[in-house]
Design a protein around this motif. Structure first.
Motif, PDB file in Angstrom:
ATOM      1  N   GLN A  17       0.861  -1.186   0.000  1.00  0.00           N
ATOM      2  CA  GLN A  17       0.000   0.000   0.000  1.00  0.00           C
ATOM      3  C   GLN A  17       0.896   1.233   0.000  1.00  0.00           C
ATOM      4  O   GLN A  17       2.084   1.159   0.317  1.00  0.00           O
ATOM      5  CB  GLN A  17      -0.917   0.032   1.228  1.00  0.00           C
ATOM      6  N   GLY A  18       0.307   2.370  -0.372  1.00  0.00           N
ATOM      7  CA  GLY A  18       1.015   3.632  -0.310  1.00  0.00           C
ATOM      8  C   GLY A  18       0.849   4.276   1.052  1.00  0.00           C
ATOM      9  O   GLY A  18      -0.193   4.143   1.695  1.00  0.00           O
ATOM     10  N   LEU A  19       1.884   4.980   1.499  1.00  0.00           N
ATOM     11  CA  LEU A  19       1.846   5.724   2.758  1.00  0.00           C
ATOM     12  C   LEU A  19       2.242   7.168   2.481  1.00  0.00           C
ATOM     13  O   LEU A  19       3.291   7.426   1.866  1.00  0.00           O
ATOM     14  CB  LEU A  19       2.819   5.111   3.771  1.00  0.00           C
ATOM     15  N   ALA A  20       1.409   8.109   2.911  1.00  0.00           N
ATOM     16  CA  ALA A  20       1.739   9.535   2.831  1.00  0.00           C
ATOM     17  C   ALA A  20       1.163  10.206   4.067  1.00  0.00           C
ATOM     18  O   ALA A  20       0.152   9.763   4.613  1.00  0.00           O
ATOM     19  CB  ALA A  20       1.176  10.169   1.561  1.00  0.00           C
ATOM     20  N   SER A  52       5.419   6.828  -0.003  1.00  0.00           N
ATOM     21  CA  SER A  52       6.346   5.710   0.150  1.00  0.00           C
ATOM     22  C   SER A  52       5.524   4.430   0.126  1.00  0.00           C
ATOM     23  O   SER A  52       4.293   4.473   0.086  1.00  0.00           O
ATOM     24  CB  SER A  52       7.145   5.827   1.452  1.00  0.00           C
ATOM     25  N   THR A  53       6.197   3.298   0.154  1.00  0.00           N
ATOM     26  CA  THR A  53       5.511   2.010   0.025  1.00  0.00           C
ATOM     27  C   THR A  53       5.612   1.215   1.310  1.00  0.00           C
ATOM     28  O   THR A  53       6.681   1.121   1.921  1.00  0.00           O
ATOM     29  CB  THR A  53       6.119   1.193  -1.132  1.00  0.00           C
ATOM     30  N   VAL A  54       4.476   0.660   1.732  1.00  0.00           N
ATOM     31  CA  VAL A  54       4.425  -0.259   2.869  1.00  0.00           C
ATOM     32  C   VAL A  54       4.291  -1.671   2.319  1.00  0.00           C
ATOM     33  O   VAL A  54       3.414  -1.941   1.493  1.00  0.00           O
ATOM     34  CB  VAL A  54       3.236   0.057   3.795  1.00  0.00           C
ATOM     35  N   ASN A  55       5.166  -2.583   2.774  1.00  0.00           N
ATOM     36  CA  ASN A  55       5.131  -3.972   2.322  1.00  0.00           C
ATOM     37  C   ASN A  55       4.478  -4.845   3.385  1.00  0.00           C
ATOM     38  O   ASN A  55       4.844  -4.785   4.571  1.00  0.00           O
ATOM     39  CB  ASN A  55       6.551  -4.465   2.046  1.00  0.00           C
ATOM     40  N   TYR A  56       3.508  -5.669   2.956  1.00  0.00           N
ATOM     41  CA  TYR A  56       2.790  -6.555   3.867  1.00  0.00           C
ATOM     42  C   TYR A  56       3.065  -8.014   3.480  1.00  0.00           C
ATOM     43  O   TYR A  56       2.503  -8.518   2.489  1.00  0.00           O
ATOM     44  CB  TYR A  56       1.292  -6.299   3.790  1.00  0.00           C
ATOM     45  N   PRO A  57       3.899  -8.733   4.224  1.00  0.00           N
ATOM     46  CA  PRO A  57       4.058 -10.168   3.950  1.00  0.00           C
ATOM     47  C   PRO A  57       2.742 -10.909   4.169  1.00  0.00           C
ATOM     48  O   PRO A  57       1.860 -10.427   4.890  1.00  0.00           O
ATOM     49  CB  PRO A  57       5.114 -10.599   4.978  1.00  0.00           C
ATOM     50  N   PRO A  58       2.576 -12.081   3.562  1.00  0.00           N
ATOM     51  CA  PRO A  58       1.324 -12.826   3.742  1.00  0.00           C
ATOM     52  C   PRO A  58       1.148 -13.268   5.196  1.00  0.00           C
ATOM     53  O   PRO A  58       2.115 -13.499   5.930  1.00  0.00           O
ATOM     54  CB  PRO A  58       1.489 -14.027   2.799  1.00  0.00           C
ATOM     55  N   THR A  59      -0.118 -13.382   5.607  1.00  0.00           N
ATOM     56  CA  THR A  59      -0.465 -13.815   6.969  1.00  0.00           C
ATOM     57  C   THR A  59      -1.339 -15.060   6.894  1.00  0.00           C
ATOM     58  O   THR A  59      -1.595 -15.607   5.810  1.00  0.00           O
ATOM     59  CB  THR A  59      -1.194 -12.692   7.726  1.00  0.00           C
ATOM     60  N   ALA A  60      -1.854 -15.464   8.059  1.00  0.00           N
ATOM     61  CA  ALA A  60      -2.617 -16.717   8.134  1.00  0.00           C
ATOM     62  C   ALA A  60      -3.909 -16.671   7.338  1.00  0.00           C
ATOM     63  O   ALA A  60      -4.393 -17.709   6.878  1.00  0.00           O
ATOM     64  CB  ALA A  60      -2.908 -17.055   9.593  1.00  0.00           C
ATOM     65  N   GLY A  61      -4.505 -15.498   7.164  1.00  0.00           N
ATOM     66  CA  GLY A  61      -5.749 -15.417   6.420  1.00  0.00           C
ATOM     67  C   GLY A  61      -6.415 -14.076   6.601  1.00  0.00           C
ATOM     68  O   GLY A  61      -5.960 -13.233   7.396  1.00  0.00           O
ATOM     69  N   TRP A  62      -7.509 -13.865   5.882  1.00  0.00           N
ATOM     70  CA  TRP A  62      -8.258 -12.612   5.986  1.00  0.00           C
ATOM     71  C   TRP A  62      -8.962 -12.521   7.327  1.00  0.00           C
ATOM     72  O   TRP A  62      -9.484 -13.513   7.836  1.00  0.00           O
ATOM     73  CB  TRP A  62      -9.283 -12.502   4.855  1.00  0.00           C
TER      74      TRP A  62
END
Length: 388
Positions: free
Chosen positions: A324-327, A334-344
């Motif tokens: 996602q974008g962060l401002a 800037s860019t926020v990186n989200y590694p995968p998690t267990a589920g929604w």
């Protein structure tokens, strides 16, 4: 007529509309009449074109020309969003361009309309077209609105400077006053402009007064993990902030902000037993179009200007990394990186970013898509942010 056109345009978005073809034909018939009446300059107001010729924009307090233009723009935006047709939108764009060429610093007229509405309409037109001049013009109307409209007893009434919210600049206003409909349109426009400029001060959120009034500084005893605070003579229309300071320690600040309590645009507030407060924001799915972009705005308040570590609670059930974008405060993305998690809807994972915030109120935006941001990848749900 333009108010009816807006209602009809939104109705056309409902697939269950009876005789949708007939309604659409009537909308196009009226649109053709407006197109035929519009001047080459873009100006369009039959009252001043036929009845009060030569008097356009001469009676800004009572003439309602910009107010009517705003409703035309709102109808055009609704029609374009519902049907994709540009017939009415093109008329609105030409009129908005005429207004932009006429009003503002160094232009023929330095003034505002006595009845707000054009401001929120211009921001909506920006969201539909991406033309930055429109919210800039809306911001000019909002900030210019002071001391221009109190012109005495025209039409036999003497409402005074409060009637059109003309007594003090909006940024200094501490109370709503005057004509209720005008006030609400003005505040809606200010909120729209602030949303697009990431400015926390403009709509008065958190800054309606120059400084908070201290109600009580008493010492309370903690009982069962909680305290009870009495607020005498509470005003249901006012905002209150409770600052809890451990005895003998320096004043603290709010660290955690729940996503479901933030301003959510084209996302959805949902519930989960694993979310930090039982709620979160999901379906932050849209990017690539300013009309439908998905983002979440957090308004935060910090005691000092410095770099803060912002921890983001999230879920990413895609099985792959998402971004996602962060401002913040209208600054660079800037860019926020989200590694995968267990589920929604399953929370516990966090990522951290460093943000440099001003003392006082700040606006932090996390976006799948937003104006001036190209768009994130994959999908992520937001639980909370925490500032330390």
């Amino acid at each position: 007529m333009t108010k009816w056109l807006e209602a009809a345009a939104w109705q056309l978005a409902d697939p269950a509309t009876e005789d949708a073809a007939g309604l659409a034909a009537r909308v196009e018939e009226l649109t053709a009449l407006l197109a035929a009446a519009q001047e080459d300059s873009g100006y369009l107001n039959s009252w001043f074109q036929v009845v009060k010729t030569g008097q356009r924009f001469a009676d800004l307090r009572w003439g309602h020309e910009l107010y009517c233009a705003g409703h035309l723009i709102q109808a055009a935006v609704a029609h374009h969003r519902s049907t994709g047709a540009r017939s009415l939108l093109d008329i609105a764009v030409r009129f908005a361009d005429h207004i932009d060429a006429t009003f503002g610093p160094g232009k023929p007229i330095d003034g505002i309309c006595g009845h707000a509405e054009i401001e929120t309409a211009l921001v909506e037109l920006y969201r539909e077209t991406g033309e930055r001049r429109y919210p800039d013009l809306a911001g000019y109307f909002i900030d210019r609105g002071y001391g221009l409209l109190n012109v005495g007893d025209r039409h036999g009434i003497k409402p005074g400077p409060t009637y059109c919210q003309d007594r003090v600049p909006l940024r200094e206003a501490q109370h709503v006053e005057g004509h209720a409909v005008r006030q609400l349109y003005l505040l809606a426009g200010a909120t729209d402009v602030a949303t697009e400029t990431h400015e926390a001060e403009l709509p008065g959120r958190g800054t309606a007064v120059t400084a908070p009034t201290t109600i009580s500084t008493t010492t309370q005893q903690v009982s069962g993990g909680s305290i009870s605070v009495s607020v005498p003579n509470m005003n249901a229309g006012a905002a209150y902030q409770l600052t809890i300071t451990p005895a003998g320690a320096a004043a603290d600040y709010q660290h955690r902000y729940e996503a479901e309590n933030a301003s959510v645009f084209r996302g959805q507030s949902l519930s989960s037993s694993t979310a930090s407060n039982g709620g979160y924001v999901g379906r932050i799915d849209n990017s690539g179009d300013a009309r439908t972009d998905s983002y979440v705005d957090f308004i935060v308040n910090v005691p000092t200007a410095r770099a803060y570590q912002m921890t983001i609670g999230y879920a990413n059930g895609t099985g792959a990394a998402a971004t996602q974008g962060l401002a913040y405060n209208g600054g660079a993305w800037s860019t926020v990186n989200y590694p995968p998690t267990a589920g929604w809807g399953t929370f516990g994972a966090t990522v951290s970013q460093t943000v440099s915030l001003n003392a006082g109120y700040n606006v932090i935006r996390l976006a799948k898509g937003a104006p001036y941001f190209a768009g994130g990848t994959g999908y992520a749900e937001l639980d909370h942010i925490q500032l330390d």
